[in-house]
Design an enzyme around this catalytic site. Structure first.
Site, PDB file in Angstrom:
ATOM      1  N   PHE A  20       0.864  -1.187   0.000  1.00 56.21           N
ATOM      2  CA  PHE A  20       0.000   0.000   0.000  1.00 56.21           C
ATOM      3  C   PHE A  20       0.898   1.233   0.000  1.00 56.21           C
ATOM      4  CE2 PHE A  20      -2.445   3.498   1.640  1.00 56.21           C
ATOM      5  CZ  PHE A  20      -3.638   3.369   0.943  1.00 56.21           C
ATOM      6  N   ASP A  47       9.323   2.738   1.697  1.00 56.21           N
ATOM      7  CA  ASP A  47       8.131   3.418   2.204  1.00 56.21           C
ATOM      8  C   ASP A  47       8.052   3.174   3.708  1.00 56.21           C
ATOM      9  OD1 ASP A  47       5.595   4.176   3.013  1.00 56.21           O
ATOM     10  OD2 ASP A  47       4.595   3.449   1.201  1.00 56.21           O
ATOM     11  N   LYS A  60       2.460   9.376   8.470  1.00 55.46           N
ATOM     12  CA  LYS A  60       1.721   8.927   9.654  1.00 55.46           C
ATOM     13  C   LYS A  60       2.227   9.456  11.002  1.00 55.46           C
ATOM     14  CE  LYS A  60      -1.051   5.251   7.835  1.00 55.46           C
ATOM     15  NZ  LYS A  60      -0.711   4.809   6.496  1.00 55.46           N
TER      16      LYS A  60
END
Ligand SMILES: *Cc1c(COP(=O)(O)O)cnc(C)c1O
Length: 413
Positions: free
Chosen positions: A157, A242, A271
């Site tokens: 993702f 990532d 995040k």
């Protein structure tokens, strides 16, 4: 509590609760793109949140791994408040000090002699920057104009923009959005031979999560990242990592790749970076960063002073040696509790995975119902992939609270 509705013929005189009003308002005014739980959260403190009806929940998902230090951490509140009262925003036409303080920290941790940071507002944007960096590096710096393709992994993702959803090698996120941008190739996670078969004269980079988060909390197998690094070196490719979900100390090191003995060319962060305020970053080596000189990329809000001030305060508490060690130890505790639970409920609990405070329990079905029952029992967690319940606790969560959370999870199975 949500009041029980009478029969449709009964006209209730009781005013609707805040929760009922919110659910109704959302039904009429929000795009229906989320599967939302019927709870309105109004206040948070550390590991706990309260809903509009006054009910308290142990929050072990923390805004999907965003509130690293927990809700309203006093040091982060103080830093953000001081900045709010001083200067909100001026764009990147000018320098602002919180952004530079954050860049100094991130680049020092990334290592290499001269690392560089670029700031944006989300994980997708940080990955978009990685993709643009890789292409322009190959085209303009390495002189490899045909090298444009990025290899990513099934179950990954990377975000919801058109390019990052195409990098996200899961058909369910892509369906209906065609035509998708060109230049992405997919390999099964952990399959080095498959990656080697995909590498060719048009390959620019490999992009990977150290632990697939949304894909079900699936760590890359041991040795895989270093094998990819070697492959990248052999073929002149960039290794892009990532770290949007794994970064800022969550797994026991500032960045998760640091446990794999590799140095990537560039990473993405978001995040946990702002402890819940929106901020993302790309950090890269100077050699690669030369690919994006003045005028080639940008963001109006990127590195906003308030978000950056919150991020600096978060970084300074979340990445101390003591904090990192505590996260690693709490991860071991979660694994032990998870394995004990699996021993009590074999068949129902299929697997426990993760590292530090990114943890997943795979169940044999009905995972969405388990998440809903957890909520009814006062525990907030969420679904990662189809079968895995994800825990991304705040670093301030105590061992006792983690144990309480796993016990609540067990009652919800
Ligand atoms: C959440 C996530 C993203 C996307 O971040 P947004 O802020 O939602 O755009 C990208 N990569 C990973 C690994 C993520 O977990």
């Amino acid at each position: 509590m949500i009041e029980a509705k009478g029969s449709s013929a009964t006209v209730s005189s009781a005013a609707p609760s805040r929760t009922e009003r919110a659910v109704d308002s959302a039904k009429h005014h929000l795009l229906q793109n989320y599967k939302q739980q019927p709870v309105v959260l109004v206040r948070g403190e550390g590991a706990w949140v309260w809903d509009a009806e006054g009910r308290r929940y142990l929050d072990l998902i923390q805004g999907i791994a965003t509130c690293a230090l927990g809700h309203c951490h006093p040091a982060v509140v103080a830093a953000a408040r001081a900045q709010l009262e001083t200067l909100w925003h001026v764009s990147n036409v000018f320098y602002t000090e919180p952004q530079l303080q954050l860049a100094e920290r991130l680049t020092a941790a990334f290592g290499g002699r001269d690392a560089r940071a670029f700031f944006c507002n989300s994980g997708a944007e940080a990955n978009e920057a990685l993709i643009k960096l890789a292409r322009r590096y190959q085209h303009e710096v390495a002189g490899q104009r045909e090298r444009s393709d990025i290899i990513t992994f099934e179950g990954s993702f990377h975000g919801r923009t058109l390019a990052t959803v195409t990098a996200t090698a899961q058909p369910k996120y892509q369906a209906g959005f065609e035509p998708l941008p060109q230049g992405f190739r997919y390999a099964p996670m952990g399959d080095l031979e498959a990656v080697k078969r995909l590498v060719g004269p048009t390959t620019a980079a490999i992009l990977i999560e150290p632990i697939q988060g949304e894909g079900g909390v699936r760590p890359a197998p041991p040795g895989f990242l270093s094998a990819l690094r070697a492959l990248c070196d052999e073929h002149g490719l960039l290794l892009l990592i990532d770290e949007v979900q794994t970064g800022i100390g969550r797994t026991g090191t500032a960045f998760a790749y640091q446990q794999h003995g590799v140095q990537p060319d560039a990473i993405s962060l978001a995040k946990s970076l702002g402890n819940g305020l929106p901020i993302g970053a790309m950090v890269c080596s100077d050699a690669v960063g030369k690919a994006l000189p003045s005028g080639t990329h940008g963001s109006t809000f990127g590195g906003n002073p308030v978000a950056a001030a919150a991020a600096v305060a978060t970084w300074d508490l979340a990445t101390t040696p003591e904090a990192l060690k505590a996260n690693a130890e709490k991860g071991e505790l979660l694994h032990r509790l998870g394995r004990e639970l699996q021993a009590r409920r074999p068949g129902r609990v299929v697997d426990v995975r993760g590292r530090g405070l990114l943890f997943g329990i795979e169940v044999d079905g009905g995972a969405a119902d388990v998440v809903a029952r957890c909520r009814q029992n006062g525990l907030l967690v969420n679904l990662a992939g189809e079968k895995t319940v994800r825990f991304a606790p705040a670093f301030v969560t105590s061992a006792a609270e983690l144990a309480e959370g796993v016990a609540m999870f067990e009652r919800s199975l």
